[in-house]
Each structure stands twice: as C-alpha cells, then as structure tokens.
Design an enzyme around this catalytic site. Structure first.
Site, PDB file in Angstrom:
ATOM      1  N   HIS A  10      -3.826  18.824 -13.716  1.00  0.00           N
ATOM      2  CA  HIS A  10      -3.289  20.324 -14.374  1.00  0.00           C
ATOM      3  C   HIS A  10      -2.844  20.770 -16.389  1.00  0.00           C
ATOM      4  O   HIS A  10      -3.505  21.924 -16.083  1.00  0.00           O
ATOM      5  CB  HIS A  10      -2.190  20.762 -13.157  1.00  0.00           C
ATOM      6  CG  HIS A  10      -1.479  21.987 -13.114  1.00  0.00           C
ATOM      7  ND1 HIS A  10      -1.844  22.904 -13.165  1.00  0.00           N
ATOM      8  CD2 HIS A  10      -0.357  22.488 -13.785  1.00  0.00           C
ATOM      9  CE1 HIS A  10      -1.402  23.976 -12.860  1.00  0.00           C
ATOM     10  NE2 HIS A  10      -0.130  23.448 -13.678  1.00  0.00           N
ATOM     11  N   HIS A  41      -1.251  30.381  -9.098  1.00  0.00           N
ATOM     12  CA  HIS A  41       0.321  29.651  -8.863  1.00  0.00           C
ATOM     13  C   HIS A  41       0.494  29.289  -7.385  1.00  0.00           C
ATOM     14  O   HIS A  41       1.353  29.473  -6.093  1.00  0.00           O
ATOM     15  CB  HIS A  41       1.517  30.052  -9.319  1.00  0.00           C
ATOM     16  CG  HIS A  41       2.219  29.923 -10.146  1.00  0.00           C
ATOM     17  ND1 HIS A  41       3.195  30.227 -10.496  1.00  0.00           N
ATOM     18  CD2 HIS A  41       2.382  29.085 -11.072  1.00  0.00           C
ATOM     19  CE1 HIS A  41       4.093  29.247 -11.080  1.00  0.00           C
ATOM     20  NE2 HIS A  41       3.589  28.722 -11.498  1.00  0.00           N
TER      21      HIS A  41
END
Lengths: 84, 216, 743
Positions: free
Chosen positions: C59, C105
């Site tokens: 990430h 998200h």
C-alpha cells in the site's frame, strides 16, 4: 464534579424518518413484532457545580440553550455526583 | 447596495453567493462569523453549507456566533436578511424565523432541480417574478420545514410563505420551501437561487430573486 | 539499563519479536525481517519493526506493482508533475494547471461502508490540496455485487451515504463517475474516488523535506489510535470473518477537513516562500508522510513524538507513527518562518505544532520521553527490496476471439427494454441524487452525461472529467480490456467537446503473488499504456489496490481509468440528448458483431466468456478527432459514445429527458444493435449542416436515421425491427435501480 446523562428524543407527533428506516430494516431482518422505533440523541456531560441543586440548574440551562430545539424535541436526564 | 455574506466555519456556498452578488454588481463583502458589526451593510446573506459541521442540529451552533447579535440588530433596523439553505436553518435556530428545518422525510441528502410556486409575489424578495411557476436547485439533507399548526396558520394568514414546492421533495409541512418573517424583511429558503443565475449552468430562475432584492 | 517509557512497557522486546515472529502479523515476511536485521546490524525494536512493516507494505511502497507501473508513459508537453507526488499536474494554459488523482478505498468500505467511503473522499482531496490546488470536483467509480443481494444493498446505501456525507459537507461537488454491479465484487466492493483540482502554477507544492534545519509542522486533527496498520490491512486479502479487522477503520470529519483545506491553500498562497513541502498524512500516517518527504529530498528527519498532538492518553511511539487519524497534514517550513505559517492554521482554530526538523544525516530518528526510540536510514525505510514477480497467462485467455457469443433474438424490442433495466445500464440518478453536484456553481454537465463538465470561472475554459471501468473486458482479455477502458473514457470526454489531456488510474486486482493475477495486472497496464500513447494522454498519477479477494477468490482484473479533458470554449459544450426533431443521426464508425463480455451476454446467459476482438487504436483516435472537429465547427449538436448495451441503448439514452423519438435503419442483423463494438459515436446534425458535416467526415460516418417528434424508438434491421415507446423504456430505465434496491 457532576456527571449528567441527557436523553433527547422527538416529541410524540414529530416524524422521525431515521426511526422509520430502522424499523423497516429490522422488520426486513425478521424482527416482525416491532411496533415502533424512535432514534434519539445521548449526551454525557461532566461539569463542576457548587452542589446538586446548582448542578441541576446548570444542566437544564445547557440542555435548553443548545442540546434541544424545543420546537420538536423533548428530553430527560439523570445526574450524579462523581467521587474522586 | 452594500451586502455582507456571512462566513461561518463550514459554510460552503459563501463563494457562490459572492459570485452571484457580483454578477448583479452588488458591492459584496465576506464577513467572518467572529465579527460583531454589520451596520455598514444594507443587506445580509447567510449562505448555505454545513456551519460547524451541522453537528448536533444544522444551524444550532452557528446561532451562538458573535455575528448573530449583529444580524439581530440588522433585523431590528429592518434591513433585508436572506438565509439560504443552511442560512435558513440558522435563522430558524436563532428565532429570526419561525419553525425548524428537520431531516428529510426520506433520510438522505437530495440534490435536484425542483419545480416550485411563487406563492407570494409581493415580497421584497419575489416582486420581480412574473410567472408563478419556477424551477430552483435544492441540495440538502435537513430541509423538511416543520412548525406547529398555529404557526402554519399564521404564516398563511400573513402571506409569509413565499415559495412552495410543487413536488414536495423533503416532506415539508404545507409544501413550504421559503418564508419571510412577519415584518417581511427576513427571508429563509431551502432552494438555492444563487445556483440559478447563469444560462451556461442551465437555470436562470434565481435571477428574479436577486433583482427583487436590488429593486428598491 | 535505560528506563523504558511507561506507555511502551507492554511491547515485546526485540528478541521476543524475532523469536515469536510478531512481524508476520503485520504482513512483513521473515526474509524481509532478516534483511532489516542485517542492515541495522542489530534487532529492530517494536517501533522500528512497525515502521518497516508499514513502509514496506504494498500500500505504501508499491513494491510488487512497481515493475509494472514503471512502464507507464507519463511525459508530454503538458506534464508539470508526473506520478510519485500527491497528484499529477497538467498545464492548461493561462498559468493555470489541473491536478488530479484517483484512489481506492475498497477494503475500508467493505468493512465499514459509510466511514470507508467518506474517508476515501477525504484522503483523495488532501492529495489534491497538498499540491497547492483548490479541489473543484470529485468522481466516484463504484462496483458492487449483484443488486438482488441484501449485503449489496447495505453496502450501496452505506457507501453512497458516506461519499455524500463527506463530499457535500466539505463543499466539493461530486460531478460524475459510474456505478456497476457484478457478482465478482460480492464481498469486495470497489470504491475508487477521483478528485480534480485547479492550481495557479506559481502555487505548486511538492512533498519534499529540503533544507537542513527546516522545521516539520504538524497541522490538523489530533492523533488517536484509529486505523493503526490500515496500510498493512489493505495489503493482505481478508476472509469473510472481517469482524476482527474493525479497528482498522478511521472516522472522517469533513468539517475539520474543510478548515484544514482552506487553511492549507491559504498558507500556500500567502506564505508560499516559507513552505518547502506539503504532504497529506494518509496511509501509515506520520511515518509515511515524513519519511517520503525526507527520501524525496535526500535528507534525514528528527521527530519529537512528545510534541505530536494527541487525542488519547498513553499512546506509544508505534501508535503515534502508524495512526491513520484523518484530516492531518505535514508541512516542511523554513526555520525562521514557522510562526507566520502556523498562525494561518491557528486562526482557523487548528493545531499547528513544530514536531521536528530536517537533518543532514539521512537518518530517520524518533525521540519519545527523552529517548531515541527509532534510528534507521530514511533511504532503507522507504525502499523495500526489489521484487521479482512471476507471470502466467490464465487458461481462459487462450480462447479464440472469432468464437463470439450468438445472442437469442426472439423479441428484440423486449431485449432492449430489458437491457435498459439491467443494473449496470439503468439510470443511477436515484443514487447520484444524494451527491451535491452543483456546489461551487461551475457544473455545466451534471452526472448522467458521458462526462461531467466543470467550467473555470474567469476564463472561457472548462474541464471535462470521467471515470471508466471495463472489468468484464479486462477479465476476458486484460490487454485489449485495458486499452478499451482508456478509449471509452476518452470517448466520454470527446462527446462533450473536450480534448482528452491526461489519465489517472486505480488498479484493482487480486493477490499479486498469484502469477495469473500478476499477468492480468501487467497486460492491462500494457493496454492502458498503449492506448494512452496513441491518444496523447499521459498517465500522471494513480493508485494500486491489490489483494481484492474474498475467501481466495479474486475480483475481475479491474483497472479504473480516470480522465480529464480540456474544452477551450465552454459555450461549445455538447450533451448526449437529442436537440431538435428532424436532426440527422450519424454513426461514426461501423458496428461489428462483438458479443463477448457484453451486457447482452450477461443478461441472457448469466455469465461472460470468450475472448475479445482487437481494435485499431489509430481508427479510435481518428473517430475521436472527427467528433471533436464536428463539435468545434458547431456542426454536431448532440454526441454520445456507444458503450454497454450497444447502439440500441445509446440511441435510447439520447431520447431520454427529451420529447423526441428516433427512426434508424441499419443493414445488419437486429442483434448487432446490442453489440459492444469499440470506437463508435452517435451524433446528430441539423439538416442545413448536412453537406458541411458529410464533407468533414467522409466515409467515416454514415447517416443512419433522424430524430422524430413521435416519442417512438424505431430501429430497423435486416431480420427484425425494434419498435418501442420511448416514454415506457425511459420509465423502466429510470426506476430500475430504486425497484431493485427495495426488493
């Protein structure tokens, strides 16, 4: 130090759309015996006051000045003195 | 005309209102919610947005801003005061207009163009409208006008209801979209006239409202 | 023996971390842990291990996707800032620039739909204003499981409410995006948010901790324990028992973010000379923002954690560094100008605290209660070991593209009526209605068109913007699918009259350690890249979301392409709706029998399969340029690209929100009205412009019919005609989503 818990809810005749949606959601989930759902607001307030009577007066002032809109909302509260 | 556009923390239609007023060549100024004096201005605009996050209830916290004393004085002086959307919510919370704006009947924010009726074309805010049916944008989650029956009756009797929804998008009592105070100098409305003044954005039905205000 | 600060007493010792392999819980591998030990010549403590786990997560570091991302083309004459910063920046003339980026998200939204989606909006907006730009628009690209599922309904309602709750309150219009439904996203919805900002080029900021002795200024919300290790959470696939992951979700406060946004932009505009670098505290919060800024500048950084504003008591260095509390920014400010910058934030009622300094030793050092609790090399912390990724083509991709699905066509009118009610095609107006699309009074084309159009006040210009996902196509052929996503996005932009100028992306894929998934990632990106080069739309920013799997089952390989276009004269903007009766309808390009991966195949068989026909990228470009020329010369008065559902659906949509119908005749089988062929546009032309238009387009567009006053859609074909009342099909199209959500 005093600790007040304030419960705010709509007056009886006022439509509570969120309550209605929650009721329908619960009914869909199989809770079919629900008669009504009302959603309200809950506040915890810690504050200093000279004595219980003074605390009560202060809390009611706070509630009526800001926490509720008297057009549509009503409230109840409980209040206790906190130990050290 | 000198106009003040009040900027509360969380106001987000303040610049749109400034843009609209400038389009009408109004000498408009952004005024912070912390100011205490509005005596220089002829008209006061409370713009849309989410003042103080609309936490607790929309408009509930904004009404304690220092500027609101000056807004009350402006009202006493008979100046024109316009509250759009969140501005309307603040004016009702502050007691400058009767009633309250509550959560939409079907919970959730709605942004749409809605047909409405100019129910009183004789106010300082609506006198230039020649047609009774107009379309204005709405954008709110708490726009359901609520007042008890006695208040509604008196609003009707005094011709204080300026705009009514033809399609009642939020469940407002009596289809109310905008009202004035009894004196007729304070207007509160949920629809956004400042979003409807330019042909390029597809709607000019808000223009007459500004023209009415300017038309002394 | 040094005294351990009170909050850290319960942390395992370095020896215990090694022995019990505590790091495995944070998705750091034993190999990686051993490398760190070798590099440090000692065992890392708890805080340091946490820093590495976060910074080396996919990430934060993109370590696994980097070999693919590096191939992206990101330079042309407009590019002022390519990938690697908060957002990419393109020159649009007049000393202005457009700034944009998309971010996913997905995982947070699966766990807590409202807050997950809300904080997705908040995060991407911070990326935009950290560059010094004023955000002007948000677009959402959403994918859900099938709408007949109760969990999907819950996710749809929560995610839509979350986007609305944040975007509406902060006052940035949500102007577009798209929403689709497919069983592959059941349990793993996609929430990709794109934000666009407008920048005065003189105000451009980057995330750089330059200038030894400069100060590190923390602004915005206080730090709490929320979202600890959100970054590593997003970098591992999760099983259906998600309850235990609940603590990884942050709660957003759009009110606070508005204050932070306005103050940050004000500080940059008024004190730009004092500000050296700005970065949002996003994934892996404080560590990621500060370490990346130092790495970018080749400096070191020393932070005094006791100064970090804290919302909770007794927080450990590990928690302070890894917290993903929202609405926080990190600024690097010239040492003698800290007070003037801080004042801008303090005036808005926000904390602005000097928490450390830029150093010359390339070290990342943290002090806590008078002790050094971390001391590692910045460069090592921000650059995880290179990965060698394996690739294998999945078996399904070896099929022959000539075997296209053969649709059943017993009643083509009914087929069109039904297609318009399919959740992916049907109007999403009832969902988009929850978003304020008009605030800031610049939205010329609102949600529901091909692309949104936002004018730039004070100029005659406007920016077109769109997002596109072609998950079904990328599943059937990653490379062609990737190219199609870019082509389709560009067609959306072109249909408004704007010239496509750049791309951002969200790459939503499964576990990259699966060679088949890595192959899909690589090939999709190749397709995106190839098409982007042909269209001169550099890929200037983006985001990767991997491990989109539930119980070992990956989603379709789903690259989301976000695109921005520039229109010089907003008065020339074109929309999709028919304008006048008797206008001539032209088809730019030719329909082919492309049925694999179509909405029709899905509707009739319940699945998609087969391979895709390739398409000519240069012809795609020619068609787009033709449409742009026609709009510029004001010969075209409505334009719509052909996408899901084919030509039939395109024509139907052009009659919606008008009083008109259409008569169209095509010399092909009726099923071809539902083929999803690339590079097609439908445009309308006034009869008096016929000669001029035909001269312009030559044989690349063909007159296929005309707009009628009769509200009937009549589509003639060789074997069967479609003849439907347009008001009836429009009703189905408008009401389908509401009906499906409520049943």
């Amino acid at each position: 130090m005093y600790f007040g818990r304030v419960y705010v809810s709509y007056k009886k005749s006022v439509l509570d759309p969120q309550g209605e949606v929650i009721k329908s959601g619960l009914t869909h989930m199989g809770f079919e015996k629900i008669e009504s759902v009302k959603q309200g607001k809950y506040f915890e307030i810690k504050f200093a006051a000279t004595d219980m009577e003074n605390a009560k007066q202060e809390l009611v002032k706070m509630i009526e000045a800001l926490l509720i809109n008297a057009n549509t909302e009503t409230y109840r509260y409980d209040l206790k003195e906190l130990g050290d | 005309m000198k106009a003040a556009v009040i900027q509360f923390p969380g106001s987000n239609c303040d610049m749109d209102m400034m843009h609209a007023l400038k389009d009408f060549k109004v000498d408009a100024t952004l005024v912070s919610h912390n100011e205490t004096d509005l005596s220089d201005y002829d008209a006061i605009f409370l713009p849309g947005g989410f003042s103080f996050g609309d936490y607790l209830r929309s408009g509930a916290i904004a009404r304690f801003s220092p500027i609101m004393e000056a807004v009350k004085q402006a009202d006493e002086a008979g100046k024109r005061i316009v509250g759009i959307c969140n501005g309307f919510q603040i004016l009702t919370e502050a007691g400058l207009l009767p009633g309250q704006l509550m959560q939409n009947e079907h919970p959730g924010f709605i942004c749409d163009e809605v047909k409405m009726e100019v129910t009183n074309p004789d106010t300082k805010f609506s006198r230039d409208y020649q047609t009774s049916e107009i379309t204005l944008p709405v954008a709110h989650g708490e726009g359901r006008y609520y007042a008890d029956q006695a208040t509604i009756d008196s609003l009707e009797k005094n011709h204080q209801i300026v705009f009514k929804y033809q399609t009642n998008v939020n469940g407002s009592t009596d289809d109310i979209a905008g009202i004035t105070n009894q004196k007729g100098n304070v207007l509160g409305m949920m629809p956004h006239p400042e979003r409807a003044i330019e042909a390029i954005l597809g709607n000019t039905d808000g223009r007459k409202l500004f023209e009415s205000i300017l038309d002394n | 023996m040094v005294k351990v600060p009170e909050p850290m007493r319960n942390e395992p010792s370095p020896e215990e971390i090694k022995k019990n392999k505590v790091y495995l819980d944070w998705a750091l591998t034993t190999e990686e842990y051993d490398l760190i030990c070798d590099h440090l010549h000692r065992l890392p403590n708890y805080t340091e291990t946490g820093l590495f786990a976060a910074m080396w997560s996919e990430h934060c570091s993109y370590k696994k996707s980097k070999p693919v991302l590096r191939k992206f083309w990101s330079q042309n004459e407009r590019v002022l800032q390519g990938p690697g910063e908060g957002a990419g920046v393109l020159d649009i003339g007049d000393q202005q620039a457009v700034v944009f980026k998309a971010e996913s998200h997905n995982h947070p939204s699966a766990v807590e739909p409202y807050e997950g989606a809300a904080t997705g909006v908040g995060g991407i907006l911070r990326d935009i204003f950290s560059m010094g730009a004023q955000p002007i628009a948000v677009l959402d690209s959403l994918r859900f499981g099938e709408l007949n599922n109760n969990d999907t309904k819950h996710l749809v309602n929560g995610i839509i409410a979350g986007i609305a709750g944040y975007g509406n309150a902060i006052g940035i219009p949500t102007v577009g995006g798209e929403i689709g439904f497919d069983a592959t996203y059941q349990g793993n919805p996609l929430v990709n948010v794109m934000a666009v900002g407008l920048l005065n080029q003189a105000d451009m900021q980057v995330g750089k901790a330059e200038g030894i002795g400069n100060r590190v200024l923390y602004v915005g919300a206080k730090t709490g324990r929320d979202g600890i290790h959100g970054a590593t959470f997003a970098s591992s696939d999760f099983d259906s028992g998600v309850e235990k992951n609940r603590s990884a979700v942050q709660v957003g406060d759009p009110f606070l973010e508005k204050l932070v946004m306005d103050a940050t932009i004000k500080a940059i505009r008024e004190h730009g000379d004092a500000i050296v670098g700005v970065q949002d505290m996003g994934a892996a919060g404080l560590v990621s923002s500060s370490a990346e800024m130092a790495d970018e500048a080749g400096t070191g950084v020393l932070l005094d954690l006791d100064k970090v504003p804290q919302r909770e008591t007794n927080m450990t260095p590990y928690e302070l560094m890894l917290s993903e509390s929202q609405e926080r920014m990190l600024l690097v400010v010239k040492a003698n100008q800290v007070a003037e910058v801080a004042k801008v934030f303090e005036d808005a009622g926000l904390s602005a605290v000097d928490i450390g300094e830029v150093t010359d030793n390339g070290k990342y050092v943290l002090s806590f209660e008078g002790q050094t609790v971390a001391d590692v090399d910045v460069n090592y912390l921000t650059n995880p070991p290179k990965q060698v990724m394996q690739e294998t083509a999945p078996k399904r991709l070896t099929q022959d593209a000539t075997q296209q699905y053969q649709p059943e066509m017993t009643n083509a009118s009914q087929t069109l009526t039904d297609l318009l009610k399919q959740s992916t095609i049907a109007s999403k107006a009832t969902l988009f209605r929850h978003f304020d699309s008009m605030v800031r009074t610049n939205t010329v084309i609102k949600p529901g068109g091909d692309a949104a159009l936002v004018r730039i006040k004070g100029t005659s210009k406007a920016l077109a913007m769109t997002t596109d996902i072609s998950g079904r196509y990328t599943y059937l052929n990653p490379k062609i699918g990737g190219a199609l996503a870019v082509a389709e996005a560009a067609r959306n932009i072109v249909a408004t009259g704007a010239t496509p100028i750049g791309i951002t992306d969200c790459l939503n894929f499964g576990d990259p350690d699966d060679p088949e998934i890595y192959y899909e990632l690589d090939k999709s990106c190749e397709g995106i890249n190839d098409m982007a080069k042909v269209l001169n739309t550099p890929i200037i920013s983006g985001n990767v979301s991997l491990y989109n799997e539930t119980d070992g089952q990956a989603i379709y390989p789903t690259p989301m392409v976000g695109m921005v276009g520039l229109l010089d004269d907003v008065e020339k903007a074109t929309t999709i709706n028919f304008k006048n009766a008797d206008d001539l309808i032209y088809l730019v390009g030719e329909v082919r029998p492309d049925f694999n991966g179509t909405e029709l195949q899905k509707m009739q068989t319940g699945e998609i399969k087969g391979n895709l026909n390739d398409f000519d990228k240069n012809i795609e470009k020619q068609h787009q340029q033709l449409v742009l020329a026609g709009i510029k010369q004001q010969l075209i008065n409505s334009a719509h690209d052909v996408a899901e559902g084919g030509l039939g659906v395109t024509l139907a949509e052009m009659t919606f929100n008008t009083d008109f119908g259409a008569n169209v005749k095509q010399a092909h089988p009726v099923s071809w009205y539902f083929a999803e062929s690339p590079s097609l546009f439908v445009v309308t032309v006034k009869p008096e412009n016929q000669t001029k238009f035909e001269k312009l387009v030559g044989d690349q567009a063909r007159l296929i019919g005309k707009v009628t006053t009769d509200p009937q859609l009549k589509l003639v074909a060789l074997d069967q005609d479609i003849n439907v009342n347009k008001n009836e099909i429009e009703k189905g199209y408008q009401e389908a989503i509401t009906w499906q959500l409520n049943h």
